[in-house]
Scaffold this motif. Sequence first.
Motif, mmCIF file in Angstrom:
data_model
loop_
_atom_site.group_PDB
_atom_site.id
_atom_site.type_symbol
_atom_site.label_atom_id
_atom_site.label_comp_id
_atom_site.label_asym_id
_atom_site.label_seq_id
_atom_site.Cartn_x
_atom_site.Cartn_y
_atom_site.Cartn_z
ATOM 1 N N THR A 4 -9.364 -10.306 -0.180
ATOM 2 C CA THR A 4 -8.175 -9.910 -0.810
ATOM 3 C C THR A 4 -7.083 -10.370 -0.259
ATOM 4 N N ASP A 5 -5.824 -10.261 -0.897
ATOM 5 C CA ASP A 5 -4.620 -10.677 -0.056
ATOM 6 C C ASP A 5 -3.978 -9.909 0.956
ATOM 7 N N SER A 6 -4.632 -8.636 1.137
ATOM 8 C CA SER A 6 -4.179 -7.557 2.008
ATOM 9 C C SER A 6 -4.888 -7.526 3.319
ATOM 10 N N LEU A 7 -4.342 -8.536 4.072
ATOM 11 C CA LEU A 7 -5.015 -8.827 5.320
ATOM 12 C C LEU A 7 -4.127 -8.116 6.335
ATOM 13 N N LEU A 8 -4.544 -7.281 7.082
ATOM 14 C CA LEU A 8 -3.529 -6.826 8.116
ATOM 15 C C LEU A 8 -3.572 -7.588 9.339
ATOM 16 N N LEU A 9 -2.338 -7.630 9.721
ATOM 17 C CA LEU A 9 -1.612 -8.745 10.697
ATOM 18 C C LEU A 9 -0.425 -8.238 11.248
ATOM 19 N N ASP A 10 -0.778 -7.311 12.356
ATOM 20 C CA ASP A 10 0.518 -6.797 13.077
ATOM 21 C C ASP A 10 0.611 -7.460 14.477
ATOM 22 N N ALA A 11 1.629 -6.960 15.192
ATOM 23 C CA ALA A 11 1.551 -7.637 16.515
ATOM 24 C C ALA A 11 0.454 -7.082 17.526
ATOM 25 N N HIS A 12 -0.230 -6.084 17.267
ATOM 26 C CA HIS A 12 -1.178 -5.494 17.945
ATOM 27 C C HIS A 12 -2.582 -5.374 17.274
ATOM 28 N N SER A 13 -2.538 -5.890 16.209
ATOM 29 C CA SER A 13 -4.075 -5.791 15.809
ATOM 30 C C SER A 13 -4.121 -6.765 14.555
#
Length: 318
Positions: free
Chosen positions: A134-143
Amino acid sequence: TDTDTSDEAVRATCDDATACKRFAISKGYWKDPYIQYFVRSVGERKAPEINRGYYGRVRGVNHLLDAFIKKTQRDCQVINLGAGLDTTFWRLKDEDLLPKKYFEVDFPTVVARKIHYIKTKPHLSKPIIETHSTDSLLLDAHSLDSDRYCIIGSDLRDIATLDEQLKKYHLNPELPALLLSECVLVYMTPAQSSNLVHWAANTFHTAMFINYEQVNMSDRFGQVMIENLQRRQCTLAGVEVCRSLDSQKDRFLRTGWDHADALDMVTVYSMLPQEDVARIERLEFLDEKELLQQLLQHYSICWATKDKLSLGLSQLAF
Ligand code: SAM
């Protein structure tokens, strides 16, 4: 505080590992097209015995890891504990050996750095996006969480948080799991590493744990290794377990694992495909063979299994 200083020194060890691998790769010991994105320059020269030692470590660990993935027909998950800047996810993708999901855990600051590299290097991010549906990839500073690759910032000494985080990102206790720790457990007290190994045995009914680290540390050479690390504020809190191959195995046999094996790296090195060993031994001249033997004698691979699904995990070996 002292703990902060020593944790910081432990976090810095991932740069040593990456720099040593980067140098050996630049000399042709093995191939890794991804490491250059985690450490730009080749850096200072490393001694030939160090390069051969890293070669044995990488080939030895990969042998067991790949054997597990093939045994489970990729219907498994891999959890790399204290992964640092390791590039195994990308290698497995290229070799068509990707498990259902590949997890990595390290301290939040190390993870933040790794995620920054991934975000800014298309060669690293593309394989992650390609394997995501999907296009909902979780990508933040810590995970980072995608279908096939997940990186978690967590302290391995805090089991409750670790367990909660892994489950949040869909770790599946029913699916065979390969846990990997490379030069990680030695930085924890024996009680802390036992808890971690025990948690793994409790969580999965079918699993294998591969641990690479120091062994035979009671002699003079081991003492020098400890002193070298201490000079850099690095405490080997778990060095007691690195006394012998038996104490390495006992950590697993006492915490719910059914089967454990351990070999020192002299033995592992002698069991690797000898044509390739001959090839790498021609790359750089090594004057003092004794030096390599001493180094290899002080590292080991220990692996443990439990196998409710009867996949034949206890047969995995060299
Ligand atoms: N396994 C990687 C490799 O072989 O290239 C990195 C090895 S490096 C020597 C040790 C790694 O373990 C570091 O990245 C460090 O941050 C991590 N580590 C050590 N203790 C940890 C802990 N309590 N929680 C999370 N990560 C830890």
